[in-house]
Structure formats: C-alpha cells, structure tokens
Design a protein around this motif. Structure first.
Motif, PDB file in Angstrom:
ATOM      1  N   ASN A  56      10.237 -14.840 -28.596  1.00 35.22           N
ATOM      2  CA  ASN A  56       9.094 -14.691 -29.489  1.00 35.22           C
ATOM      3  C   ASN A  56       9.268 -15.461 -30.793  1.00 35.22           C
ATOM      4  O   ASN A  56       8.450 -15.330 -31.704  1.00 35.22           O
ATOM      5  CB  ASN A  56       8.854 -13.206 -29.791  1.00 35.22           C
ATOM      6  N   ALA A 150      -4.692 -15.674 -36.878  1.00 31.76           N
ATOM      7  CA  ALA A 150      -3.621 -15.100 -36.063  1.00 31.76           C
ATOM      8  C   ALA A 150      -2.319 -15.094 -36.845  1.00 31.76           C
ATOM      9  O   ALA A 150      -1.892 -16.122 -37.370  1.00 31.76           O
ATOM     10  CB  ALA A 150      -3.461 -15.880 -34.761  1.00 31.76           C
ATOM     11  N   GLY A 152       0.733 -14.631 -35.802  1.00 32.87           N
ATOM     12  CA  GLY A 152       1.971 -15.003 -35.140  1.00 32.87           C
ATOM     13  C   GLY A 152       2.807 -13.759 -34.930  1.00 32.87           C
ATOM     14  O   GLY A 152       2.452 -12.660 -35.379  1.00 32.87           O
ATOM     15  N   ALA A 153       3.916 -13.907 -34.238  1.00 30.28           N
ATOM     16  CA  ALA A 153       4.775 -12.759 -33.952  1.00 30.28           C
ATOM     17  C   ALA A 153       5.395 -12.228 -35.240  1.00 30.28           C
ATOM     18  O   ALA A 153       5.978 -12.989 -36.016  1.00 30.28           O
ATOM     19  CB  ALA A 153       5.866 -13.140 -32.968  1.00 30.28           C
ATOM     20  N   TRP A 162       8.370  -6.993 -31.378  1.00 28.06           N
ATOM     21  CA  TRP A 162       7.464  -7.956 -31.971  1.00 28.06           C
ATOM     22  C   TRP A 162       6.034  -7.440 -31.893  1.00 28.06           C
ATOM     23  O   TRP A 162       5.653  -6.796 -30.919  1.00 28.06           O
ATOM     24  CB  TRP A 162       7.554  -9.300 -31.255  1.00 28.06           C
ATOM     25  N   GLN A 164       1.755  -8.570 -32.760  1.00 30.32           N
ATOM     26  CA  GLN A 164       0.794  -9.634 -33.039  1.00 30.32           C
ATOM     27  C   GLN A 164      -0.444  -9.028 -33.683  1.00 30.32           C
ATOM     28  O   GLN A 164      -0.781  -7.869 -33.442  1.00 30.32           O
ATOM     29  CB  GLN A 164       0.385 -10.342 -31.740  1.00 30.32           C
TER      30      GLN A 164
END
Length: 475
Positions: A56, A150, A152-153, A162, A164
């Motif tokens: 990730n 977004a 991201g992780a 993780w 999102q």
C-alpha cells in the motif's frame, strides 16, 4: 512554490523523532507502529501481511521531494519495489537479529535502500498528518483547496491497517499537492553510513588490529608504538554497504552505540539559505517583510492585513526555532481564538532558553493589535487568558506603538509576577530592532585584523531583544 519539479531534499524519520509537539508525536506513533508491524510480519514469515503493509506504499509525487529529473515522476515504491523490500528484509540477518529496529536502519543494511526510498516510505506512512498540515498551511497562506480529492492510503496506528478516503487538498495541473514542514527535511539522513563507518566502525577495526599480535596491518613506529592506518583497514575490510553490513553484524554493539549517540543529538534544521539554494528560490527579504508591517495603516479596517503581515514577518524571523504557524486557532471548544500560534522546536537560542528555565512554551502564542490607540490591560489579559500549563505560558503581543511603553512593560511584569504567564510586547520599533539583529547575525564577519580576545559570532536564534524583555519580566 514549484509544483512541477522535485526539490532535492528528503523527509527524515530520525529528524521527526526529535519533534516534541503533538503533530510530531502523531507522526512518530505512525512510523513506529507501521515499521513494527512490518518487522513482526517479516520475522513471523507472514508474507501476506508483509505484502499488504508494503504493497500500500504508493509513489508520493504530491510532495515533489527527491531526485527526479524534470517533471516529478515518483522514484519510490511501486509494486515490485515493495516485493523486493519485503524479500530483502526477510533475508536480512540484521532484521533477524534485531539490529534493524527502525525504518532508517534499513538504509545501512538493505541493498538499494537509501535516503530517497526512506523518504518515500516515510511520506506514505505520515500522509494523514501531512494532509492536516497542508490544510492548516492553506488557511495561513490563502491556498485554495479542492473538495473530494482522493487521500491515498492513510495509515491508522490504532487498527494497524491502511484506510482510503476523500479529503480537501490543493490541486495544480490536475495533480494533488502535499505541503511538508521545513523542519523535517534534510539533504541527507541524520543517520549517515559514511559517518558511522569513519567515526565508529573503522576505529573499532583499527583497535582490533592493533591489539592483534599477528595482524598484518600493524606498522611499528620508531618509538615502538603499534599503528594501524584507516586506509589499510579500508583496503582489508572494504567500505561498501555490504562490507559495512557484514562487519557490523559481527560487532552489533558498535552500531547500537552509534544509533544511541545519534538519538541524543538533535538534527540541525536546514537554514533559509540552504533551502533557497536547493530549491532555487530567493531567501526571505526581512526588510520587505518589515516594511509591509510598518506601512499598514493602523485601525480596524486593516486589522486582517496587519495580522497576516505580522505572521509572515515572525515566521521568517523565528524559523527554525518556531514552526507550523496556525492562524486563528480555536481553543476552549471554539470559545476563544489565538491570532497566531507556533510550535516551539528550538534546539538552542532564546526559545530553547524558555524550556530550560521551566517556562512552559510547547506552543508560543502571538496576539496582533493594529490599534490606532493605546493597548491596555484588557489586551494583555486577553493573551494571558490563552495560556495553560499544557499549551504554554509564553506569548508575544504586537502593536503599532505605545503612548507610555514603560508603563505597559510594567503591566507585563505584573502579569508575570502574578503567575499569569509571560508576555513580551513589541511595537513597530521593536520589530525593526529584531530585524536589525537578524540581519546583523546573517551579515556578520570577523574583525580584520582579529582582536586579541576571540569573537563570538551572533546567532539569529538568540534574539537579544526578547532576552532583555524576558529578563525585565522576572527581575
């Protein structure tokens, strides 16, 4: 700000470990829990978990840090790199024996892992705090944010998973951006393989050879002393990463001692000059920043401009002692606001002096009064009411001028003697004096011819005016 090319600096986890503020502590927890999870998975042979954790890690182009040529292209963690990293860690004797404890240790013992990879991994791990920092700085500097970007992780240090999601971030040319505090970036990592070899491993090898009666590296000097030269040690043992790793595994205490030594030494943040050189940007123009403040008309109508211009000046003047300015910070569930708050990460100078003398100053507060009239007790009480043992009990009140400066400074002294905190008041003339002190320190040159007594160069972060005002508060 360059939103296209990379700047050749790197996020250093060892530097983050020396931060004492809440933001830094959050980052430290994230880095520690993530890498501990990776080590545990690797040592238990849990490839699925290790691949999930490392898989990730994306390519953190949004910070524009590192060594890409031309447009930022992400040198870091693609899928293959994460697989390779996991395999190298699993095969590493340093990991199996516990010699690798922290993320930055991998740069000593894993092939093709260097400052760029360490920086990229760290960026991924602390993406959550970097998003918060970016949003905070966007508020300070008026940078527009786009919704629904977004994230991201993002590492969750509680669930060890993780996550999102979507957030607000600046976007340029269709690409999201993350801002990074200057105090956590360096040209090189705080832990240096070259420094370790020169000052720790090589001297150990020298001592071992000198103590060995049959050593072929020993040269007997005219006075009978046995001597082994570093050049001969390097020829015999080598100095490449595999050589250093091999010899360190035979002597793990040498690296352990080096690591502990480095933990006790706080890294020096990059100066404005260094940042300007590496980023090809001009250094702060202190005179221009000061003139912007002084030229602001007094009065309520210009209060917002005065506030912003004082922040710009003080942020430049007080770096790197104070960092991460926050405008209009809310406390007491929003019932009170602080015009400007800074994080105190000073390693020396005036703001370190505060902590050494037990004046709580984890955060330093600034109230800005663009009055065309005299500031009085209510303004002083307003600032002192923001103090607390946890947040800090030191602040600065800026204003345009005083009708009776000595009287107001005595009011500040009364506040200190009543144990209601320490307030230093600065008018336009005082700000001018501070800028003069900073420029004197920057432009100082030794006397020619040199005097009989050694000269001590002035240091920017000593702020003699603040020292004298604080002394007056407690004398």
């Amino acid at each position: 700000m360059d939103t296209v090319n990379d700047i050749r600096v790197y996020i250093d986890p060892s530097t983050i470990r020396h931060l004492t503020d809440d933001w830094g502590q959050e980052c430290i927890i994230m880095i520690t829990t993530f890498f501990d999870s990776v080590l545990q998975a690797v040592q238990m042979g849990d490839k699925e978990r290790a691949n999930y954790l490392l898989g990730n890690l994306g390519e953190p182009n949004e910070t524009h840090l590192g060594i890409s040529r031309g447009k930022s292209a992400g040198r870091g963690f693609g899928k293959q790199m994460s697989v390779d990293f996991a395999a190298k860690l699993a095969a590493s004797q340093a990991a199996k024996t516990g010699l690798i404890e922290d993320l930055e240790d991998t740069s000593f013992f894993l092939d093709r892992v260097d400052k760029d990879i360490i920086s990229d991994i760290t960026t991924n791990i602390i993406r959550g705090p970097l998003i918060s920092y970016t949003q905070q700085m966007a508020g300070v500097f008026g940078i527009p944010l786009e919704e629904g970007v977004a994230s991201g992780a993002v590492w969750n240090p509680r669930s060890l998973e993780w996550e999102q999601g979507f957030t607000e971030l600046p976007v340029a040319d269709g690409e999201k951006l993350l801002l990074v505090p200057k105090v956590i970036v360096r040209r090189d990592l705080h832990l240096s393989r070259g420094e370790y070899y020169r000052n720790h491993l090589a001297p150990t090898l020298q001592s071992e050879e000198e103590a060995n009666p049959g050593s072929k590296l020993v040269r007997v000097l005219k006075d009978g002393r046995r001597k082994v030269y570093k050049g001969d040690v390097e020829k015999e043992y080598g100095s490449s990463k595999p050589d250093v790793a091999r010899e360190t595994l035979k002597r793990p205490s040498v690296y352990a001692n080096y690591r502990e030594t480095k933990k006790s030494v706080r890294p020096t943040p990059m100066s404005h000059t260094e940042i300007s050189e590496v980023g090809n940007t001009p250094p702060p123009d202190y005179d221009a920043l000061l003139q912007a403040v002084v030229a602001t008309p007094a009065g309520k109508a210009e209060a917002g401009n005065y506030h912003a211009r004082v922040e710009a000046l003080l942020t430049a003047v007080f770096y790197p002692s104070l960092s991460m300015p926050e405008m209009e910070e809310e406390i007491h569930e929003g019932r009170k606001r602080i015009d400007i708050s800074y994080t105190n990460n000073a390693a020396s100078g005036f703001f370190r002096f505060l902590t050494r003398h037990k004046i709580p100053s984890k955060y330093v507060f600034v109230e800005c009064k663009n009055y065309g009239k005299e500031v009085t007790n209510p303004e002083l009480d307003q600032l002192s009411s923001r103090f607390s043992p946890l947040r800090g009990q030191f602040g600065i009140l800026t204003c345009r001028s005083f009708e009776d400066k000595e009287r107001f400074l005595n009011r500040c002294r009364d506040t200190a003697l009543d144990h209601r905190g320490f307030v230093i008041a600065l008018d336009d003339d005082d700000l001018s004096s501070m800028v003069a002190d900073v420029l004197h320190a920057i432009n100082w040159k030794p006397s020619d011819p040199p005097p009989k007594e050694p000269e001590i160069p002035p240091r920017i972060h000593d702020y003699p005016l603040l020292h004298s005002r604080l002394k007056a508060l407690v004398s």
